[in-house]
Scaffold this motif. Structure first.
Motif, PDB file in Angstrom:
ATOM      1  N   HIS B  65       0.662  -1.261   0.019  1.00  0.00           N
ATOM      2  CA  HIS B  65       0.009  -0.017  -0.026  1.00  0.00           C
ATOM      3  C   HIS B  65       0.821   1.484   0.046  1.00  0.00           C
ATOM      4  N   PHE B  66       1.711   1.555   0.994  1.00  0.00           N
ATOM      5  CA  PHE B  66       2.394   2.651   1.119  1.00  0.00           C
ATOM      6  C   PHE B  66       3.899   2.452   0.874  1.00  0.00           C
ATOM      7  N   VAL B  67       4.095   1.898  -0.401  1.00  0.00           N
ATOM      8  CA  VAL B  67       5.813   1.305  -0.565  1.00  0.00           C
ATOM      9  C   VAL B  67       6.058   1.890  -1.956  1.00  0.00           C
ATOM     10  N   PRO B  68       7.269   2.314  -2.216  1.00  0.00           N
ATOM     11  CA  PRO B  68       8.327   2.465  -1.179  1.00  0.00           C
ATOM     12  C   PRO B  68       7.769   3.363  -0.212  1.00  0.00           C
ATOM     13  N   ALA B  69       7.930   3.533   1.031  1.00  0.00           N
ATOM     14  CA  ALA B  69       7.588   4.317   2.153  1.00  0.00           C
ATOM     15  C   ALA B  69       7.256   5.651   1.728  1.00  0.00           C
ATOM     16  N   SER B  74       4.814   5.463   7.506  1.00  0.00           N
ATOM     17  CA  SER B  74       4.566   4.121   6.624  1.00  0.00           C
ATOM     18  C   SER B  74       5.708   3.320   6.794  1.00  0.00           C
ATOM     19  N   ALA B  75       7.192   3.776   6.735  1.00  0.00           N
ATOM     20  CA  ALA B  75       8.075   3.227   6.899  1.00  0.00           C
ATOM     21  C   ALA B  75       8.276   2.375   8.285  1.00  0.00           C
ATOM     22  N   ASN B  76       7.945   2.899   9.300  1.00  0.00           N
ATOM     23  CA  ASN B  76       8.000   2.238  10.418  1.00  0.00           C
ATOM     24  C   ASN B  76       6.980   0.924  10.523  1.00  0.00           C
ATOM     25  N   GLN B  77       5.823   1.430   9.731  1.00  0.00           N
ATOM     26  CA  GLN B  77       4.875   0.204   9.679  1.00  0.00           C
ATOM     27  C   GLN B  77       5.291  -0.790   8.855  1.00  0.00           C
ATOM     28  N   THR B  78       5.939  -0.640   7.610  1.00  0.00           N
ATOM     29  CA  THR B  78       6.594  -1.673   6.810  1.00  0.00           C
ATOM     30  C   THR B  78       7.702  -2.506   7.712  1.00  0.00           C
ATOM     31  N   SER B  79       8.540  -1.859   8.524  1.00  0.00           N
ATOM     32  CA  SER B  79       9.636  -2.370   9.076  1.00  0.00           C
ATOM     33  C   SER B  79       8.800  -3.261  10.194  1.00  0.00           C
ATOM     34  N   ALA B  85       8.136 -10.985   9.914  1.00  0.00           N
ATOM     35  CA  ALA B  85       8.148 -11.853   8.893  1.00  0.00           C
ATOM     36  C   ALA B  85       9.451 -12.523   8.836  1.00  0.00           C
ATOM     37  N   LEU B  86      10.469 -11.891   8.987  1.00  0.00           N
ATOM     38  CA  LEU B  86      11.906 -12.383   9.278  1.00  0.00           C
ATOM     39  C   LEU B  86      11.878 -13.410  10.385  1.00  0.00           C
ATOM     40  N   ALA B  87      11.379 -12.989  11.633  1.00  0.00           N
ATOM     41  CA  ALA B  87      11.413 -13.663  12.911  1.00  0.00           C
ATOM     42  C   ALA B  87      10.831 -14.840  12.772  1.00  0.00           C
ATOM     43  N   HIS B  88       9.585 -14.975  11.800  1.00  0.00           N
ATOM     44  CA  HIS B  88       8.821 -16.154  11.915  1.00  0.00           C
ATOM     45  C   HIS B  88       9.184 -16.918  10.707  1.00  0.00           C
ATOM     46  N   ASN B  89      10.030 -16.559   9.846  1.00  0.00           N
ATOM     47  CA  ASN B  89      10.602 -17.338   8.707  1.00  0.00           C
ATOM     48  C   ASN B  89       9.564 -17.641   7.683  1.00  0.00           C
ATOM     49  N   LEU B  90       8.677 -16.555   7.532  1.00  0.00           N
ATOM     50  CA  LEU B  90       7.644 -16.596   6.484  1.00  0.00           C
ATOM     51  C   LEU B  90       8.164 -16.721   5.098  1.00  0.00           C
ATOM     52  N   ARG B  91       7.490 -17.908   4.449  1.00  0.00           N
ATOM     53  CA  ARG B  91       7.879 -18.214   3.277  1.00  0.00           C
ATOM     54  C   ARG B  91       7.308 -17.345   2.224  1.00  0.00           C
ATOM     55  N   HIS B  92       5.995 -16.830   2.435  1.00  0.00           N
ATOM     56  CA  HIS B  92       5.521 -15.825   1.401  1.00  0.00           C
ATOM     57  C   HIS B  92       5.511 -14.519   1.978  1.00  0.00           C
ATOM     58  N   TYR B  93       6.765 -13.945   2.152  1.00  0.00           N
ATOM     59  CA  TYR B  93       6.929 -12.510   2.618  1.00  0.00           C
ATOM     60  C   TYR B  93       7.291 -11.715   1.293  1.00  0.00           C
ATOM     61  N   TYR B  94       6.667 -10.730   0.875  1.00  0.00           N
ATOM     62  CA  TYR B  94       6.978  -9.931  -0.237  1.00  0.00           C
ATOM     63  C   TYR B  94       7.267  -8.475  -0.002  1.00  0.00           C
ATOM     64  N   PRO B  95       8.434  -8.330   0.323  1.00  0.00           N
ATOM     65  CA  PRO B  95       8.773  -6.802   0.639  1.00  0.00           C
ATOM     66  C   PRO B  95       8.758  -6.033  -0.733  1.00  0.00           C
ATOM     67  N   GLU B  96       8.949  -4.592  -0.657  1.00  0.00           N
ATOM     68  CA  GLU B  96       9.101  -3.933  -1.788  1.00  0.00           C
ATOM     69  C   GLU B  96       9.737  -4.321  -2.924  1.00  0.00           C
ATOM     70  N   GLY B  97       9.283  -4.211  -4.004  1.00  0.00           N
ATOM     71  CA  GLY B  97      10.120  -4.566  -5.295  1.00  0.00           C
ATOM     72  C   GLY B  97      10.138  -6.246  -5.459  1.00  0.00           C
ATOM     73  N   THR B  98       9.619  -7.002  -4.671  1.00  0.00           N
ATOM     74  CA  THR B  98       9.616  -8.567  -5.078  1.00  0.00           C
ATOM     75  C   THR B  98       8.193  -9.102  -5.208  1.00  0.00           C
ATOM     76  N   GLY B  99       7.306  -8.194  -5.106  1.00  0.00           N
ATOM     77  CA  GLY B  99       5.867  -8.678  -5.245  1.00  0.00           C
ATOM     78  C   GLY B  99       4.922  -7.656  -5.914  1.00  0.00           C
ATOM     79  N   THR B 358       2.404  -1.002  -6.826  1.00  0.00           N
ATOM     80  CA  THR B 358       1.949  -0.369  -5.668  1.00  0.00           C
ATOM     81  C   THR B 358       0.653  -0.043  -5.755  1.00  0.00           C
ATOM     82  N   CYS B 359      -0.138   0.258  -4.672  1.00  0.00           N
ATOM     83  CA  CYS B 359      -1.749   0.456  -4.617  1.00  0.00           C
ATOM     84  C   CYS B 359      -1.653   2.158  -4.980  1.00  0.00           C
ATOM     85  N   GLY B 360      -0.546   2.751  -4.490  1.00  0.00           N
ATOM     86  CA  GLY B 360      -0.401   3.980  -4.863  1.00  0.00           C
ATOM     87  C   GLY B 360      -1.684   4.912  -4.547  1.00  0.00           C
TER      88      GLY B 360
END
Ligand code: SF4
Lengths: 173, 424
Positions: B65-69, B74-79, B85-99, B358-360
């Motif tokens: 939604h608000f990416v890139p921040a 909004s940067a804080n929300q994304t982080s 996602a990293l702590a729980h080792n999520l397979r389907h985590y799509y940060p900015e630029g990958t999804g 992005t949703c933009g």
């Protein structure tokens, strides 16, 4: 008792809390912007305890839980409407904001009326007009959820049980 | 009594028949959150004392939604989402630029499949109904609960049947079917219900158009919007499904609360007027509506097929003076493909601004927010007051073809007009 802020059909989540404020989940930060796009008089004019009254399909639109959170953050104790959009309804119950369906109340109440909700009796009293209206009882499952303190309270209980269960099995988590 | 598709999907998961009105608790195949809703859910998840997600392969988190921040908050929300996602080792985590936008990404990558039960903390999760998946939007608290337990509860919805017949006219798309349908039944016409889309005219729609139809189920208040899986569904999933799809169909004697027949043979391209999706008119009744901005993108119409249609109309033409055209591919995969096919070049040469996925501006986030009194034609799904920016701005909704044609003339225009074809 509070004053009624009366609106029409399809009060959507974009007017309840515009997307530009969705950078926090804190009700106290969201509350001051509640309804500002629909009625600029609301954020400055309402007092804690005032009640929002809507028409059909209140809360339609996005799944943002920020919408009931903003209403809660504005000090509004409950919402009365002819009907509620599905996700809004579910979110409101989940975060412990009572929402009451009452076509009679929505038809009878005008902007600024002094109203009081007696949830236990299933009634809304209109002090200004000397009228009273029935509210539809929540489905029992949702009433239980609300009474239990919302969905997260239920999760905490379940996790505690699981924890005890694991201990019983000699687990260490 | 037979079961509707919604009932069948829930029954298959539970291993017993279900009936509309019943409350059921079901296991979910996938749960999804985005950069607006996931942080609230993560907070609730942690506050409840949960320490593990039910299955790290079945929790999808998408920065959309608000990416890139667009600002520090909004940067804080994304982080917050990234940390989780990293702590729980999520397979389907799509940060900015990958999804990209979750509702385009998940079907495109085969992360959701036919027969799935999906809850997503975004109202347009109903998009996946086009594959014949029971997928619906929930809020952050429901997301937190489902992430922790792998379960959710539903009231089994009643079902409305929508049958589309006839041969559609050129330039008429799934977007026009659904806008017309919302006009017929109203913004709460399917409140709490399942919408089941069938008939020969839907059978002829490509998967992309079906996704557009299911996407806007929520604009009629619906819980799920299901298209019956068929050969097109199977072909779409063949090379992408990451899990085995299950193709279910309704029983012939299923009980519907309403049956609506739509003859599409006379349907024109549709345009929704401000400020409700139901305020839809056929294009010939639109009149002269000058525009300040056209937006082609969003989870409704930001797919490759949409960009191809837009590029076909913009090829060798220029955007009207004093009009902004913003084109945003819904995913990075769409972006790349559009680049390779030369579509992006067509857009830029026409004078469009193109951005990464992005949703933009769809939700007035960034990259094309409207000012007071401005008028925008958008291929997205909502035109509520203030949706794309200032509450004094106006938003019209239409298909990518109408959007591209309108960008050329500067007013709402039939695509046939700029091609010099006869308007059907
Ligand atoms: S593109 Fe628009 S409707 Fe779709 S997920 Fe993003 S904000 Fe929501």
């Amino acid at each position: 008792m509070g004053r009624a802020w009366k609106y029409g059909d399809n009060v959507d989540t974009d007017v309840i809390i515009p997307a530009r404020y969705l950078v926090t989940g804190d009700p106290n930060q969201l509350g001051p912007h509640c309804l500002e796009n629909l009625d600029p008089a609301f954020p400055t004019g309402h007092k804690p305890g005032d009640i929002i009254v809507g028409g059909r399909n209140f809360g339609c639109g996005s799944s943002r839980e920020h919408a009931p959170l903003a209403i809660k953050g504005a000090g509004v104790p409950c919402v009365i409407a002819v009907s509620f959009a599905r996700i809004f309804f579910r979110n409101a119950i989940n975060i412990g904001l009572p929402v009451y369906e009452s076509p009679e109340a929505a038809a009878g109440i005008s902007m600024g009326d002094e109203i009081e909700v007696e949830a236990g009796k299933g009634m809304v009293l209109n002090r200004t007009r000397g009228e009273q209206y029935a509210i539809r009882p929540l489905p029992p499952f949702m009433q239980e959820l609300l009474d239990a303190g919302g969905l997260m309270a239920r999760l905490t209980q379940e996790l505690a049980r699981e924890h005890v269960g694991n201990m019983g099995n000699g687990g260490t988590t | 009594m037979g079961m509707t598709l919604a009932e069948k999907l829930l029954a298959a998961k539970l291993g017993r028949p279900v009936e509309a009105g019943e409350l059921v608790e079901v296991p979910v195949d996938l749960v999804m959150g985005n950069d607006i809703t996931a942080p609230v859910a993560i907070h609730a998840f942690e506050a409840a004392g949960a320490t593990r997600v039910f299955d790290p392969d079945r929790v999808a988190l998408v920065a959309s939604h608000f990416v890139p921040a667009r600002d520090a908050s909004s940067a804080n929300q994304t982080s917050i989402m990234r940390r989780f996602a990293l702590a729980h080792n999520l397979r389907h985590y799509y940060p900015e630029g990958t999804g990209g936008i979750e509702h385009t990404l998940l079907p495109e990558r085969g992360i959701v499949v036919s027969g799935d039960i999906v809850v997503g903390a975004d109202s347009h999760t109903c998009t996946y109904g086009a594959l014949g998946a029971f997928a619906t939007g929930v809020g952050s608290t429901d997301l937190a609960y489902a992430m922790a337990t792998g379960r959710t509860w539903f009231k089994v919805p009643e079902t409305m049947s929508f049958m589309y017949h006839g041969q559609r006219q050129p330039w008429v798309t799934g977007k026009d079917f659904i806008l017309h349908t919302i006009h017929l039944i109203g913004d709460d016409g399917a409140l709490y219900r399942s919408m089941e889309f069938s008939g020969d005219a839907v059978g002829q729609l490509p998967m992309e158009d079906r996704l557009t139809m299911s996407n806007m189920t929520i604009e009629a208040g619906g819980k799920v919007g299901l298209v019956l899986p068929d050969a097109i569904t199977e072909a779409y999933e063949r090379d992408r499904a990451l899990r085995t799809p299950h193709f279910l169909t309704p029983d012939p004697d299923a009980a519907y609360v309403a049956r609506i027949d739509v003859d599409v043979s006379r349907l024109e391209p549709q345009v929704a007027f401000p400020s409700l999706p139901s305020k839809t008119r056929p294009l010939s009744d639109v009149g002269d509506v000058p525009l300040d901005q056209v937006f082609i993108g969003s989870c409704t119409n930001g797919r490759l097929t949409d960009l191809r249609i837009a590029a076909r109309l913009l090829q060798g033409r220029r955007v009207a003076p004093n009009l902004r055209l913003i084109v945003i591919p819904a995913t990075q995969d769409v972006y790349l493909q559009a680049l390779q096919e030369g579509l992006i070049e067509v857009f830029v040469q026409a004078g469009a601004m193109v951005s990464a996925a992005t949703c933009g501006p769809c939700l007035g986030g960034h990259t094309g927010v409207l000012g007071a009194g401005e008028r925008c034609l958008s291929t997205s799904n909502r035109n509520y007051v203030g949706r794309m920016g200032d509450p004094g701005a106006e938003v019209y909704l239409a298909s990518p073809a109408v959007a591209a044609a309108s960008a050329v003339t500067g007013r709402i225009t039939h695509p046939a007009e700029i091609l010099g074809e006869e308007v059907a």
